[in-house]
Design a protein around this motif. Sequence first.
Motif, PDB file in Angstrom:
ATOM      1  N   VAL A  35       0.835  -1.212   0.000  1.00 51.95           N
ATOM      2  CA  VAL A  35       0.000   0.000   0.000  1.00 51.95           C
ATOM      3  C   VAL A  35       0.869   1.260   0.000  1.00 51.95           C
ATOM      4  O   VAL A  35       0.598   2.231  -0.711  1.00 51.95           O
ATOM      5  CB  VAL A  35      -0.956  -0.014   1.218  1.00 51.95           C
ATOM      6  CG1 VAL A  35      -1.768   1.265   1.292  1.00 51.95           C
ATOM      7  CG2 VAL A  35      -1.871  -1.238   1.149  1.00 51.95           C
ATOM      8  N   ASP A  36       1.952   1.232   0.778  1.00 47.50           N
ATOM      9  CA  ASP A  36       2.861   2.385   0.854  1.00 47.50           C
ATOM     10  C   ASP A  36       4.019   2.191  -0.130  1.00 47.50           C
ATOM     11  O   ASP A  36       4.702   1.162  -0.090  1.00 47.50           O
ATOM     12  CB  ASP A  36       3.407   2.499   2.291  1.00 47.50           C
ATOM     13  CG  ASP A  36       4.471   3.579   2.371  1.00 47.50           C
ATOM     14  OD1 ASP A  36       4.110   4.764   2.445  1.00 47.50           O
ATOM     15  OD2 ASP A  36       5.676   3.218   2.277  1.00 47.50           O
ATOM     16  N   GLN A  63       8.900  -0.795  -2.045  1.00 42.95           N
ATOM     17  CA  GLN A  63      10.252  -0.934  -2.591  1.00 42.95           C
ATOM     18  C   GLN A  63      11.200  -1.588  -1.579  1.00 42.95           C
ATOM     19  O   GLN A  63      12.004  -2.454  -1.934  1.00 42.95           O
ATOM     20  CB  GLN A  63      10.770   0.446  -3.016  1.00 42.95           C
ATOM     21  CG  GLN A  63      10.203   0.889  -4.363  1.00 42.95           C
ATOM     22  CD  GLN A  63      10.690   0.024  -5.517  1.00 42.95           C
ATOM     23  OE1 GLN A  63      11.880  -0.304  -5.584  1.00 42.95           O
ATOM     24  NE2 GLN A  63       9.777  -0.445  -6.364  1.00 42.95           N
ATOM     25  N   GLN A  64      11.074  -1.222  -0.318  1.00 43.78           N
ATOM     26  CA  GLN A  64      11.957  -1.803   0.718  1.00 43.78           C
ATOM     27  C   GLN A  64      11.767  -3.322   0.774  1.00 43.78           C
ATOM     28  O   GLN A  64      12.737  -4.082   0.754  1.00 43.78           O
ATOM     29  CB  GLN A  64      11.630  -1.208   2.088  1.00 43.78           C
ATOM     30  CG  GLN A  64      12.233   0.155   2.348  1.00 43.78           C
ATOM     31  CD  GLN A  64      11.600   0.803   3.590  1.00 43.78           C
ATOM     32  OE1 GLN A  64      10.591   0.312   4.127  1.00 43.78           O
ATOM     33  NE2 GLN A  64      12.181   1.920   4.021  1.00 43.78           N
ATOM     34  N   THR A 105     -10.626  -5.353   1.162  1.00 42.72           N
ATOM     35  CA  THR A 105     -11.195  -4.452   2.174  1.00 42.72           C
ATOM     36  C   THR A 105     -10.066  -3.721   2.917  1.00 42.72           C
ATOM     37  O   THR A 105     -10.283  -2.672   3.501  1.00 42.72           O
ATOM     38  CB  THR A 105     -12.018  -5.261   3.204  1.00 42.72           C
ATOM     39  OG1 THR A 105     -11.155  -6.248   3.790  1.00 42.72           O
ATOM     40  CG2 THR A 105     -13.216  -5.948   2.559  1.00 42.72           C
ATOM     41  N   ALA A 106      -8.852  -4.274   2.850  1.00 37.03           N
ATOM     42  CA  ALA A 106      -7.710  -3.638   3.525  1.00 37.03           C
ATOM     43  C   ALA A 106      -6.585  -3.277   2.549  1.00 37.03           C
ATOM     44  O   ALA A 106      -5.859  -2.310   2.773  1.00 37.03           O
ATOM     45  CB  ALA A 106      -7.156  -4.579   4.594  1.00 37.03           C
ATOM     46  N   VAL A 107      -6.441  -4.054   1.483  1.00 40.60           N
ATOM     47  CA  VAL A 107      -5.350  -3.831   0.527  1.00 40.60           C
ATOM     48  C   VAL A 107      -5.940  -3.621  -0.867  1.00 40.60           C
ATOM     49  O   VAL A 107      -6.359  -4.587  -1.514  1.00 40.60           O
ATOM     50  CB  VAL A 107      -4.388  -5.036   0.491  1.00 40.60           C
ATOM     51  CG1 VAL A 107      -3.151  -4.710  -0.346  1.00 40.60           C
ATOM     52  CG2 VAL A 107      -3.988  -5.460   1.894  1.00 40.60           C
ATOM     53  N   PRO A 108      -5.989  -2.367  -1.356  1.00 35.52           N
ATOM     54  CA  PRO A 108      -6.584  -2.125  -2.677  1.00 35.52           C
ATOM     55  C   PRO A 108      -5.919  -2.993  -3.749  1.00 35.52           C
ATOM     56  O   PRO A 108      -4.701  -3.141  -3.751  1.00 35.52           O
ATOM     57  CB  PRO A 108      -6.308  -0.631  -2.928  1.00 35.52           C
ATOM     58  CG  PRO A 108      -6.045  -0.052  -1.579  1.00 35.52           C
ATOM     59  CD  PRO A 108      -5.425  -1.149  -0.757  1.00 35.52           C
ATOM     60  N   ARG A 109      -6.712  -3.547  -4.651  1.00 35.26           N
ATOM     61  CA  ARG A 109      -6.151  -4.441  -5.672  1.00 35.26           C
ATOM     62  C   ARG A 109      -5.158  -3.711  -6.570  1.00 35.26           C
ATOM     63  O   ARG A 109      -4.213  -4.318  -7.070  1.00 35.26           O
ATOM     64  CB  ARG A 109      -7.285  -5.088  -6.464  1.00 35.26           C
ATOM     65  CG  ARG A 109      -7.967  -6.196  -5.663  1.00 35.26           C
ATOM     66  CD  ARG A 109      -9.203  -6.733  -6.302  1.00 35.26           C
ATOM     67  NE  ARG A 109     -10.351  -5.860  -6.087  1.00 35.26           N
ATOM     68  CZ  ARG A 109     -11.604  -6.192  -6.445  1.00 35.26           C
ATOM     69  NH1 ARG A 109     -11.824  -7.339  -7.054  1.00 35.26           N
ATOM     70  NH2 ARG A 109     -12.609  -5.368  -6.216  1.00 35.26           N
ATOM     71  N   ARG A 110      -5.322  -2.394  -6.753  1.00 37.13           N
ATOM     72  CA  ARG A 110      -4.361  -1.645  -7.585  1.00 37.13           C
ATOM     73  C   ARG A 110      -2.980  -1.657  -6.940  1.00 37.13           C
ATOM     74  O   ARG A 110      -1.958  -1.730  -7.620  1.00 37.13           O
ATOM     75  CB  ARG A 110      -4.828  -0.205  -7.804  1.00 37.13           C
ATOM     76  CG  ARG A 110      -3.910   0.575  -8.743  1.00 37.13           C
ATOM     77  CD  ARG A 110      -3.924   0.018 -10.164  1.00 37.13           C
ATOM     78  NE  ARG A 110      -2.789   0.511 -10.962  1.00 37.13           N
ATOM     79  CZ  ARG A 110      -1.685  -0.222 -11.223  1.00 37.13           C
ATOM     80  NH1 ARG A 110      -1.588  -1.468 -10.790  1.00 37.13           N
ATOM     81  NH2 ARG A 110      -0.701   0.292 -11.951  1.00 37.13           N
ATOM     82  N   ALA A 111      -2.929  -1.661  -5.592  1.00 34.94           N
ATOM     83  CA  ALA A 111      -1.637  -1.711  -4.889  1.00 34.94           C
ATOM     84  C   ALA A 111      -0.957  -3.060  -5.159  1.00 34.94           C
ATOM     85  O   ALA A 111       0.256  -3.119  -5.389  1.00 34.94           O
ATOM     86  CB  ALA A 111      -1.855  -1.526  -3.391  1.00 34.94           C
ATOM     87  N   ILE A 112      -1.764  -4.135  -5.174  1.00 34.28           N
ATOM     88  CA  ILE A 112      -1.217  -5.461  -5.466  1.00 34.28           C
ATOM     89  C   ILE A 112      -0.709  -5.499  -6.904  1.00 34.28           C
ATOM     90  O   ILE A 112       0.370  -6.029  -7.203  1.00 34.28           O
ATOM     91  CB  ILE A 112      -2.295  -6.541  -5.246  1.00 34.28           C
ATOM     92  CG1 ILE A 112      -2.818  -6.529  -3.820  1.00 34.28           C
ATOM     93  CG2 ILE A 112      -1.770  -7.916  -5.646  1.00 34.28           C
ATOM     94  CD1 ILE A 112      -1.864  -7.055  -2.779  1.00 34.28           C
ATOM     95  N   GLY A 113      -1.462  -4.880  -7.826  1.00 33.07           N
ATOM     96  CA  GLY A 113      -1.022  -4.818  -9.232  1.00 33.07           C
ATOM     97  C   GLY A 113       0.301  -4.085  -9.355  1.00 33.07           C
ATOM     98  O   GLY A 113       1.213  -4.531 -10.078  1.00 33.07           O
ATOM     99  N   ARG A 114       0.430  -2.982  -8.599  1.00 37.20           N
ATOM    100  CA  ARG A 114       1.705  -2.220  -8.634  1.00 37.20           C
ATOM    101  C   ARG A 114       2.840  -3.061  -8.077  1.00 37.20           C
ATOM    102  O   ARG A 114       3.960  -3.046  -8.600  1.00 37.20           O
ATOM    103  CB  ARG A 114       1.574  -0.935  -7.800  1.00 37.20           C
ATOM    104  CG  ARG A 114       0.854   0.189  -8.498  1.00 37.20           C
ATOM    105  CD  ARG A 114       1.200   1.575  -7.928  1.00 37.20           C
ATOM    106  NE  ARG A 114       0.273   2.549  -8.513  1.00 37.20           N
ATOM    107  CZ  ARG A 114      -0.913   2.833  -7.947  1.00 37.20           C
ATOM    108  NH1 ARG A 114      -1.271   2.250  -6.805  1.00 37.20           N
ATOM    109  NH2 ARG A 114      -1.729   3.701  -8.540  1.00 37.20           N
TER     110      ARG A 114
END
Length: 322
Positions: free
Chosen positions: A93-94, A99-100, A121-130
């Motif tokens: 998410v961050d 990167q770390q 509900t806690a981790v947006p799917r776009r964050a997982i895609g990134r």
Amino acid sequence: MFENLRVGVQLTESCDLACQHCSTNSSPKVTTKLDRGYLKAVLEQVKEIDPLAEVGFTGGEVFYVRDLLYYAIGLVRDLGLAYSVTTNGTWSVDSTERQQVLHSILDVRKLGISADVYHATAVPRRAIGRALQEARELGIDAVIRYTYTEGEEFEEILKELGLGTDDERMRVHFSGVMRVGRATKLKPGVFPMFPEREPCLAASTLMIRSTGGIFGCCGESMYVRGPHDLRFGHVKNTPLKDAVDARSNSRVLQTIRTIGARQLAVQSGVIRDDPDDEVLARSPCGSCHLLLQEENKSKVNAAAERIRDQVDTLRALYYGEV
Ligand code: SF4
């Protein structure tokens, strides 16, 4: 893929999330962590049995017990063993933390990131895609393990993840939600029907639960109580080599690895004519829940014996094991 020994190690059943469909009933309230002494002993035995073995670290959530995870990764690096990691990706998410984390596991053989409507509900799917895209930019062999519910459209899911290239699309592995663990509380309509005959690939990985128990897979077999055909001892008193041999000689496990749990459940006649069994039997792990019940043991073993030749032929075909 399965030429060398594969051992899964569940470092913890604790997790920073508490998803409604969690097959391991994980949450921040759960505190189970694998003893470091057990962990070291297991990894040293893995190296002895097969220096080319691969070790898979999973949970719960492994990055929720980061000290233990990096201790474990340090051990496999010292032993020269390959390792893989399965994670819920909350660290994605961050952007800085993302990167770390990725830079801390550049030598990982495979990174598996879970995603679905419950994690979302806690981790947006776009964050997982990134996370997948940035992992690929760093040369990490990463995949997304997407657990879908009945009615979800794959194209919609890929859009939510923000993935479009052929490489990215083929790195999203879809599997349906199964009625095990905390998911037993979900409505029956969310559970899709799995293919009738499907070899269970997870049954090709010997699994160490965070309690120290040794099992034939990372799925429901770890949570069915009492002695059963996919329970192979405990790290405190079972040499890993013995567990590897027992697993290789288990007719039930080899049948699940070849024709699949659903087919074996049908052939064993363990699916009762009731709504609960109907939903359980839609999936491999749900079928295993039925197969591994004490009262079904003789029926299941008799069925596995009846189809022994078929299973051995498929074992040779799929895995080159004769
Ligand atoms: S189908 Fe059975 S063998 Fe396969 S992962 Fe599920 S519980 Fe394990």
